[in-house]
Scaffold this motif. Sequence first.
Motif, PDB file in Angstrom:
ATOM      1  N   ARG A  75      17.741 -54.548   7.937  1.00  0.00           N
ATOM      2  CA  ARG A  75      18.527 -55.467   8.265  1.00  0.00           C
ATOM      3  C   ARG A  75      19.589 -55.091   8.042  1.00  0.00           C
ATOM      4  O   ARG A  75      19.570 -55.566   6.356  1.00  0.00           O
ATOM      5  CB  ARG A  75      17.902 -56.510   8.454  1.00  0.00           C
ATOM      6  CG  ARG A  75      16.362 -56.720   8.994  1.00  0.00           C
ATOM      7  CD  ARG A  75      16.367 -57.821   9.324  1.00  0.00           C
ATOM      8  NE  ARG A  75      16.704 -59.285   9.808  1.00  0.00           N
ATOM      9  CZ  ARG A  75      17.395 -60.517   9.009  1.00  0.00           C
ATOM     10  NH1 ARG A  75      17.503 -60.355   8.127  1.00  0.00           N
ATOM     11  NH2 ARG A  75      18.175 -60.863   9.549  1.00  0.00           N
ATOM     12  N   TYR A  76      20.842 -54.969   8.259  1.00  0.00           N
ATOM     13  CA  TYR A  76      22.131 -55.173   7.755  1.00  0.00           C
ATOM     14  C   TYR A  76      22.831 -56.588   8.249  1.00  0.00           C
ATOM     15  O   TYR A  76      22.979 -56.374   9.951  1.00  0.00           O
ATOM     16  CB  TYR A  76      23.044 -53.823   7.435  1.00  0.00           C
ATOM     17  CG  TYR A  76      22.427 -53.136   7.274  1.00  0.00           C
ATOM     18  CD1 TYR A  76      22.014 -52.061   5.811  1.00  0.00           C
ATOM     19  CD2 TYR A  76      21.748 -52.120   8.048  1.00  0.00           C
ATOM     20  CE1 TYR A  76      21.820 -50.665   5.132  1.00  0.00           C
ATOM     21  CE2 TYR A  76      20.955 -51.143   7.567  1.00  0.00           C
ATOM     22  CZ  TYR A  76      21.368 -50.396   6.189  1.00  0.00           C
ATOM     23  OH  TYR A  76      20.530 -49.693   5.606  1.00  0.00           O
ATOM     24  N   ASP A  77      24.052 -57.119   7.421  1.00  0.00           N
ATOM     25  CA  ASP A  77      25.466 -57.888   7.627  1.00  0.00           C
ATOM     26  C   ASP A  77      26.180 -57.486   7.243  1.00  0.00           C
ATOM     27  O   ASP A  77      27.514 -57.833   6.275  1.00  0.00           O
ATOM     28  CB  ASP A  77      24.719 -59.203   7.495  1.00  0.00           C
ATOM     29  CG  ASP A  77      25.614 -60.495   7.914  1.00  0.00           C
ATOM     30  OD1 ASP A  77      26.589 -59.998   8.070  1.00  0.00           O
ATOM     31  OD2 ASP A  77      25.362 -61.612   7.212  1.00  0.00           O
ATOM     32  N   ARG A  78      27.251 -57.184   8.119  1.00  0.00           N
ATOM     33  CA  ARG A  78      28.281 -56.233   8.568  1.00  0.00           C
ATOM     34  C   ARG A  78      29.384 -56.826   7.905  1.00  0.00           C
ATOM     35  O   ARG A  78      30.522 -56.651   6.865  1.00  0.00           O
ATOM     36  CB  ARG A  78      28.815 -55.314   9.016  1.00  0.00           C
ATOM     37  CG  ARG A  78      27.830 -53.872  10.277  1.00  0.00           C
ATOM     38  CD  ARG A  78      27.510 -53.323   8.771  1.00  0.00           C
ATOM     39  NE  ARG A  78      26.367 -52.717   9.528  1.00  0.00           N
ATOM     40  CZ  ARG A  78      25.894 -51.537   8.188  1.00  0.00           C
ATOM     41  NH1 ARG A  78      26.228 -51.287   7.352  1.00  0.00           N
ATOM     42  NH2 ARG A  78      25.183 -50.377   8.961  1.00  0.00           N
ATOM     43  N   ARG A  79      29.284 -58.286   7.583  1.00  0.00           N
ATOM     44  CA  ARG A  79      30.074 -59.282   6.539  1.00  0.00           C
ATOM     45  C   ARG A  79      30.097 -59.419   5.422  1.00  0.00           C
ATOM     46  O   ARG A  79      30.912 -59.961   4.294  1.00  0.00           O
ATOM     47  CB  ARG A  79      30.092 -60.849   7.193  1.00  0.00           C
ATOM     48  CG  ARG A  79      29.930 -61.084   8.926  1.00  0.00           C
ATOM     49  CD  ARG A  79      29.755 -62.060   9.403  1.00  0.00           C
ATOM     50  NE  ARG A  79      28.222 -62.467   9.284  1.00  0.00           N
ATOM     51  CZ  ARG A  79      27.902 -63.621   9.375  1.00  0.00           C
ATOM     52  NH1 ARG A  79      28.432 -64.590   9.647  1.00  0.00           N
ATOM     53  NH2 ARG A  79      26.402 -64.054   9.071  1.00  0.00           N
ATOM     54  N   LEU A  80      29.025 -59.614   4.592  1.00  0.00           N
ATOM     55  CA  LEU A  80      28.710 -59.174   3.557  1.00  0.00           C
ATOM     56  C   LEU A  80      29.645 -57.961   3.169  1.00  0.00           C
ATOM     57  O   LEU A  80      29.613 -57.065   3.120  1.00  0.00           O
ATOM     58  CB  LEU A  80      27.264 -59.250   2.851  1.00  0.00           C
ATOM     59  CG  LEU A  80      26.539 -60.522   4.066  1.00  0.00           C
ATOM     60  CD1 LEU A  80      25.443 -60.380   3.166  1.00  0.00           C
ATOM     61  CD2 LEU A  80      27.115 -61.944   3.657  1.00  0.00           C
ATOM     62  N   GLU A  81      29.738 -57.856   0.800  1.00  0.00           N
ATOM     63  CA  GLU A  81      29.921 -57.439   0.314  1.00  0.00           C
ATOM     64  C   GLU A  81      29.183 -56.058  -0.366  1.00  0.00           C
ATOM     65  O   GLU A  81      29.007 -54.786   0.531  1.00  0.00           O
ATOM     66  CB  GLU A  81      30.536 -58.132  -0.623  1.00  0.00           C
ATOM     67  CG  GLU A  81      31.129 -56.021  -1.893  1.00  0.00           C
ATOM     68  CD  GLU A  81      31.396 -57.180  -3.242  1.00  0.00           C
ATOM     69  OE1 GLU A  81      32.400 -56.548  -4.471  1.00  0.00           O
ATOM     70  OE2 GLU A  81      31.394 -58.351  -3.009  1.00  0.00           O
ATOM     71  N   ASN A  82      27.515 -56.877   0.239  1.00  0.00           N
ATOM     72  CA  ASN A  82      26.659 -55.636   0.037  1.00  0.00           C
ATOM     73  C   ASN A  82      25.797 -56.214   0.919  1.00  0.00           C
ATOM     74  O   ASN A  82      25.069 -57.325   1.175  1.00  0.00           O
ATOM     75  CB  ASN A  82      25.317 -56.116  -1.246  1.00  0.00           C
ATOM     76  CG  ASN A  82      24.255 -54.937  -0.808  1.00  0.00           C
ATOM     77  OD1 ASN A  82      24.736 -53.965  -0.668  1.00  0.00           O
ATOM     78  ND2 ASN A  82      23.860 -55.679  -1.716  1.00  0.00           N
ATOM     79  N   PRO A  83      26.119 -54.941   2.188  1.00  0.00           N
ATOM     80  CA  PRO A  83      25.311 -55.496   3.949  1.00  0.00           C
ATOM     81  C   PRO A  83      23.687 -55.493   3.832  1.00  0.00           C
ATOM     82  O   PRO A  83      23.620 -55.874   5.079  1.00  0.00           O
ATOM     83  CB  PRO A  83      25.850 -54.419   5.003  1.00  0.00           C
ATOM     84  CG  PRO A  83      27.097 -54.312   3.830  1.00  0.00           C
ATOM     85  CD  PRO A  83      27.041 -53.735   2.357  1.00  0.00           C
TER      86      PRO A  83
END
Length: 437
Positions: A75-83
Amino acid sequence: MENKKNKSEKSLAQLGSAAVTSHTVNEEAKKQPSYQTVTEIMDWGAAITKVIVDLGKAVPVDSVTKETFHVHVQRYDRRLENPFLQEGNRIMKNAYVSDKHGKPAEKMGQYAVLEMQVSPTLSLSSAINYDWKGTGFNDWTDNQYTITQQRNIQTSDGTISELVIDTFTGGVRELVDDFTTGKATYDNITLTYADYSPAKNNEKNPLVIWLHGAGEGGIDPTIAIAGNKAANFASEEIQAYFDGAYVLAPQTPSFWMEGFTEFGDGTSKYQKALMALIEDYVSQNKDIDHSRIYIGGDSNGGYMTMLMIRDYPEYFAAAFPTCEALKDSLITVEEIQKMKNLPIWFITAKTDKVVNPNLYTVPTYNRLIEAGAQNVHLSLFDHVIDTSGLYKNSDGTPYEYDGHWSWIYVYNNEVTNTINGKATTLMEWLAEQSLKK
């Protein structure tokens, strides 16, 4: 006002890694074994409940079991500095051969549905992430699945073995994909929105307006209906109470509680734009019954609900503010008098530590009753618990949600009261309200 509306993608393009890849899948990839995801909106938010695997050839219905495949997700959240968020193995509940839409096959099928466990505490299943350090909003995550074959599949053409499937070709978001999305601009303030239109029946239909909580702001209005279970207003069960109702879920780019002097000061810089959007939406849908326009919202959206019925009490037929965040001390005696004739049903829970009902909902309700309100109700729950029977604590008691989440009872129509000697649910009551009465 500028108003633009577009049909939501039905191919599940925004789900998981589909947000990036589903529009660029080439013909060669379609020929390879691949998978789609199925997302459902649960009481706590969006969860990926199934993957549908395209096996590339037809197989017998008894050739796939829950032991046939192993399912892994990143799972990734592309908004984050560490996705990167997390990775792990999904637990299989069931597996069966199906058609491409996930319907169980009778004899042969080219697809396999893999049903996976979900729960309020199982973050691996989630299709969204709350960015509590940055934006303060939920958003869809990239969910990258790898489905690895563990047991052979026997077919009349031979054996299928050692499949490793990681090609994503899209998916569906149940109920969410039944909504369209749009945006409207008024005096340089742009609001996005998701909306649902009932089947045309040559009759007037009511409009249910829902205003989202603080975590569902932003510029993707599908979050306003999927961050929690607001999409359920489009379900067959709730639509049946109204014989078909429009649903409008406006979204603010920040917070409804953003006032002109400070946060939650009893004003909102979005209020005029919101009213303009509602009026514009009603004018564009000629079969909306002007006498049956209902408004509700939770927390931050409950705050805006209170502002709307305070300032436009004769426009709405009824309101259902939920864990509303307008302090009673900000409501004047004159405003109570303006609101007392409007049918209102308040919903909150005693265990709400975010919006203390003793400072917000309860005193406002009491003042309305003291002012002579005849059709104002309060559902004050002891706590917020799972009522499905599916999720329990280790001691066997029902799983308990955060006390602020009283909106769960609203979406499931589990808010009831005895009205005129009859046990009545919130949706039953709402559907009966009309300005003509």
